[in-house]
Design a protein around this motif. Structure first.
Motif, PDB file in Angstrom:
ATOM      1  N   CYS A 181      14.542 -11.365  -1.361  1.00 19.79           N
ATOM      2  CA  CYS A 181      15.511 -10.308  -1.088  1.00 19.79           C
ATOM      3  C   CYS A 181      16.503 -10.226  -2.244  1.00 19.79           C
ATOM      4  N   ASP A 182      16.726  -9.020  -2.783  1.00 17.10           N
ATOM      5  CA  ASP A 182      17.672  -8.821  -3.878  1.00 17.10           C
ATOM      6  C   ASP A 182      19.129  -8.989  -3.440  1.00 17.10           C
ATOM      7  N   GLU A 183      19.385  -8.866  -2.146  1.00 18.09           N
ATOM      8  CA  GLU A 183      20.752  -8.966  -1.640  1.00 18.09           C
ATOM      9  C   GLU A 183      21.187 -10.410  -1.376  1.00 18.09           C
ATOM     10  N   VAL A 213      11.790 -14.523   3.022  1.00 16.36           N
ATOM     11  CA  VAL A 213      10.914 -14.091   4.112  1.00 16.36           C
ATOM     12  C   VAL A 213      11.380 -12.718   4.588  1.00 16.36           C
ATOM     13  N   ALA A 214      10.419 -11.794   4.755  1.00 17.79           N
ATOM     14  CA  ALA A 214      10.761 -10.443   5.209  1.00 17.79           C
ATOM     15  C   ALA A 214       9.639  -9.888   6.070  1.00 17.79           C
ATOM     16  N   THR A 216       2.065   1.500  -0.433  1.00 17.93           N
ATOM     17  CA  THR A 216       3.434   1.041  -0.617  1.00 17.93           C
ATOM     18  C   THR A 216       3.773   0.083   0.511  1.00 17.93           C
ATOM     19  N   ARG A 217       4.423  -1.049   0.193  1.00 14.27           N
ATOM     20  CA  ARG A 217       4.887  -1.987   1.219  1.00 14.27           C
ATOM     21  C   ARG A 217       6.380  -1.787   1.411  1.00 14.27           C
ATOM     22  N   PHE A 218       6.796  -1.645   2.663  1.00 14.57           N
ATOM     23  CA  PHE A 218       8.197  -1.509   3.031  1.00 14.57           C
ATOM     24  C   PHE A 218       8.638  -2.823   3.667  1.00 14.57           C
ATOM     25  N   PHE A 219       9.762  -3.380   3.189  1.00 20.21           N
ATOM     26  CA  PHE A 219      10.238  -4.683   3.639  1.00 20.21           C
ATOM     27  C   PHE A 219      11.599  -4.587   4.317  1.00 20.21           C
ATOM     28  N   LYS A 220      11.864  -5.558   5.200  1.00 23.94           N
ATOM     29  CA  LYS A 220      13.189  -5.762   5.778  1.00 23.94           C
ATOM     30  C   LYS A 220      13.435  -7.265   5.803  1.00 23.94           C
ATOM     31  N   TRP A 278      13.805  -2.675   1.374  1.00 23.78           N
ATOM     32  CA  TRP A 278      13.342  -2.227   0.068  1.00 23.78           C
ATOM     33  C   TRP A 278      11.851  -1.928   0.154  1.00 23.78           C
ATOM     34  N   ARG A 279      11.344  -1.318  -0.888  1.00 20.96           N
ATOM     35  CA  ARG A 279       9.917  -1.005  -0.952  1.00 20.96           C
ATOM     36  C   ARG A 279       9.321  -1.547  -2.221  1.00 20.96           C
ATOM     37  N   GLU A 280       8.023  -1.761  -2.194  1.00 16.98           N
ATOM     38  CA  GLU A 280       7.314  -2.303  -3.353  1.00 16.98           C
ATOM     39  C   GLU A 280       6.079  -1.452  -3.586  1.00 16.98           C
ATOM     40  N   TYR A 281       5.980  -0.908  -4.793  1.00 14.34           N
ATOM     41  CA  TYR A 281       4.810  -0.146  -5.190  1.00 14.34           C
ATOM     42  C   TYR A 281       3.893  -1.096  -5.956  1.00 14.34           C
ATOM     43  N   ASN A 282       2.677  -1.252  -5.488  1.00 15.78           N
ATOM     44  CA  ASN A 282       1.747  -2.184  -6.153  1.00 15.78           C
ATOM     45  C   ASN A 282       1.131  -1.589  -7.391  1.00 15.78           C
TER      46      ASN A 282
END
Length: 109
Positions: free
Chosen positions: A70-72, A77-78, A93-97, A105-109
């Motif tokens: 997590c950047d914050e 773990v998310a 696209t993976r969306f995380f919490k 946040w989201r991650e583009y592979n």
């Protein structure tokens, strides 16, 4: 999915028959009930079958990723969901919490 015999456009179900979606075509046909029984309508899907990525989405109980940071808060773990946001030949696209602070946040592979 059924396509119009006249123009090839996709057809939709209206009042028990299939109607062409093209503005300049008046193609109709009988609804193929044998074919329709093979598919799941989005109207009958449950909330648990739909991937939700909005701010109000409840990620709790979704799969957990341990290969993220997590950047914050720096937690590793998310919860995540996966959605195909581009064409089919692009990766999803993976969306995380974050499980610790709730940052999304989201991650583009």
């Amino acid at each position: 999915m059924q396509f119009c015999d006249h123009c090839g456009s996709m057809m939709v179900s209206r009042d028990g028959e299939m109607v062409c979606t093209a503005d300049d075509c008046d193609g109709t046909s009988e609804k193929d009930t044998d074919l329709a029984a093979q598919f799941t309508s989005t109207e009958s899907q449950t909330d648990s079958e739909v991937i939700e990525t909005s701010e109000e989405a409840n990620f709790e109980g979704k799969p957990t990723a341990t290969d993220v940071t997590c950047d914050e808060c720096g937690h590793g773990v998310a919860w995540y969901t996966i959605k195909q946001t581009a064409s089919a030949d692009e990766p999803p696209t993976r969306f995380f919490k974050c499980k610790e602070c709730g940052y999304r946040w989201r991650e583009y592979n």
